[in-house]
Design an enzyme around this catalytic site. Sequence first.
Site, PDB file in Angstrom:
ATOM      1  CB  SER A   1      30.601  18.277  19.723  1.00 53.50           C
ATOM      2  OG  SER A   1      31.124  19.362  19.011  1.00 53.50           O
TER       3      SER A   1
ATOM      4  CB  ILE B   1      25.722  16.779  15.867  1.00 49.76           C
ATOM      5  CG1 ILE B   1      26.697  17.235  16.952  1.00 49.76           C
ATOM      6  CG2 ILE B   1      24.493  17.662  15.843  1.00 49.76           C
ATOM      7  CD1 ILE B   1      27.410  18.527  16.578  1.00 49.76           C
ATOM      8  CD  GLU B   2      30.281  14.519  19.399  1.00 53.11           C
ATOM      9  OE1 GLU B   2      30.689  13.570  20.088  1.00 53.11           O
ATOM     10  OE2 GLU B   2      30.610  15.697  19.627  1.00 53.11           O
ATOM     11  CG  MET B   3      29.054   8.104  18.217  1.00 60.43           C
ATOM     12  SD  MET B   3      30.088   7.396  19.523  1.00 60.43           S
ATOM     13  CE  MET B   3      29.871   5.652  19.238  1.00 60.43           C
TER      14      MET B   3
END
Lengths: 367, 367
Positions: B366, A134-136
Amino acid sequence: MLTRTFLFMALLIALIPLNSAYSASPDRYSDFFSPLSRRADSLKNPLNPPKVTLGKMLFFDPRLSRSGVISCNTCHALSTGGVDNMPFSIGHGWQAGGRNSPTVFNAAILGSQFWDGRAADVEEQAGGPILNPIEMASTEELAVETIKSIPGYVSLFKKAYVNDRDPVSFENITKAIAAFERTLLTPSRFDRYLSGKKGGLRSDEIKGLDLFVSKGCAQCHNGMGIGGGSLQKFNYGSDEGRFNITGNENDRKVFRVPSLRNVERTYPYFHDGSVWNLDQAVKIMGRKQLGTELSDEETGLIVKFLRSLTATRLTIKLPVLPPSSATTPRPDPHWSPEPIENSPVETPTESETTSEPAAEQQQIPSM
Amino acid sequence: MLTRTFLFMALLIALIPLNSAYSASPDRYSDFFSPLSRRADSLKNPLNPPKVTLGKMLFFDPRLSRSGVISCNTCHALSTGGVDNMPFSIGHGWQAGGRNSPTVFNAAILGSQFWDGRAADVEEQAGGPILNPIEMASTEELAVETIKSIPGYVSLFKKAYVNDRDPVSFENITKAIAAFERTLLTPSRFDRYLSGKKGGLRSDEIKGLDLFVSKGCAQCHNGMGIGGGSLQKFNYGSDEGRFNITGNENDRKVFRVPSLRNVERTYPYFHDGSVWNLDQAVKIMGRKQLGTELSDEETGLIVKFLRSLTATRLTIKLPVLPPSSATTPRPDPHWSPEPIENSPVETPTESETTSEPAAEQQQIPSM
């Protein structure tokens, strides 16, 4: 261990002659705080100029993300206190993260990384966002393939890791980023004050500092980072903190104490980014952590002190990134780990992405 | 007018003694090209240091977008040739634009802005992406309200627009951004060559330049921008170009000729970003626009010349942005113009955004 530290700090506080605050030398706080070092060295990741240069480029490079859109600097923006000033960062496919992005400034000097302290240092941390879907949303293989395809990077890796046979590895990518982060230390007027130099704290700020110590804030927000040295229980919001990692009941609602350096710029506050106002954040901390209702005046003075922790000068030159080559994997913003119905990430067909520009479907043209 | 220019250029080409290319002085190309000026001045937007400083900050500030995520620099990234190296840029809610983002470097010297030339200058262009719902998705009112709420900006606007009673206006926001863009000129080795200075073109690059002129590329890619001075028909892809704006049949498939400065870094190429390789782009242009099949050798030499148009030095200091205040509108990444079923932008409920961090729904935490 935490209890012992607490008792030691409480003893120290008791010994401070508070009424002599304004004339007192900064030495009396030398057990709580220390001035920032020039850089944060590491035996396991020795710094050298090519590695730092390389790490800076990688920090700004969106090609480390699968989409080609997101870089480290997207969420840890060096223009805005090392954060993005969002409650939760926006990542691949516009997905929101689950915790507030901590600042990258001075992260290297802290005792652990991430809100739950699950990484020991910036070297361990740096790879996390690159790989998080969900980030990079990249992989170790894709990141290495990408960097190996860019000649400008390959030559820099050779210079940064002279003894490595295969210098472009995921470990060396994260080490270079971490090396750059080890230089991102931001001295403030408080450091001048601690060092006994001119241009330190003003009288209101010293009053705030005295309150910060006497009220107990410095029990956790201490050291070179003014925080970041320990994990503490913070029963706020629904996030279970470190418990999610260890499953240990003692870790329920336990979070790493954040550094307060640049706190003026790192809003919104707390692990859930739920508080935008620094005064309000200070009052909540007094109530929740110290069992104290801080008055408006006390809060105002503490906040004045906290604003003295903002970086005084900050000069960062934007790196020029080396161009891709014919073999560089193309950005893939529409990648999704698995097709889900009503997914927020639409995966267009080949014809949609190449032959039929979306402009024709839009009333307002772009570019 | 275009036909007359064409005939004039054709005449010039005929007069050039090609066999004397390598010894010839750069003067013989003085009718085609001119060296880059130091900055691009404008009577309607006179530059002054506070305005340029302000414009740079605004250029990097994601608070001009409704989401708080997207700045001018997101798509026109100064680290990567003034573009994002994406076929179509990713905007609000991860929506893709309809045309490839042109570089901001040297945009200020061009005859018009946007691929269809619908804006006369960078002043007219700068507001477009801020207001476009699929790009920064803001409004004039929201942008002004945001900037007015940030004390650091208000004082800079007063300095930049000393004679304005109400200096923070949308027009002045766009003028400041444009003023910064007017300083983003990137001299190259070709400019040294044109000025007769040392460190200009190498012999292969001069061969490429000769081909660039003799084959006809310089009929459109000329002037200080080496392109950007005229609109031309380019029958490539499904985009109708300027016709979409004017409805005039003569404007079907008509696009602004792009500047070729920094072309090495502004891939992927063409209005639809469909071609990643510069050699391939040159061959397509030869075939489509000049009716010529360029050989691999000719293409290679032209590309060598084109690489000499890359900025030689580029030093841009990252600005430090002034912090928001209590009245600054909060970032709104989940804003959507109207709820659409199966929309790519999900609008979570209040409880989803504040009380239940998404991390709990994710396997990989995260931050």
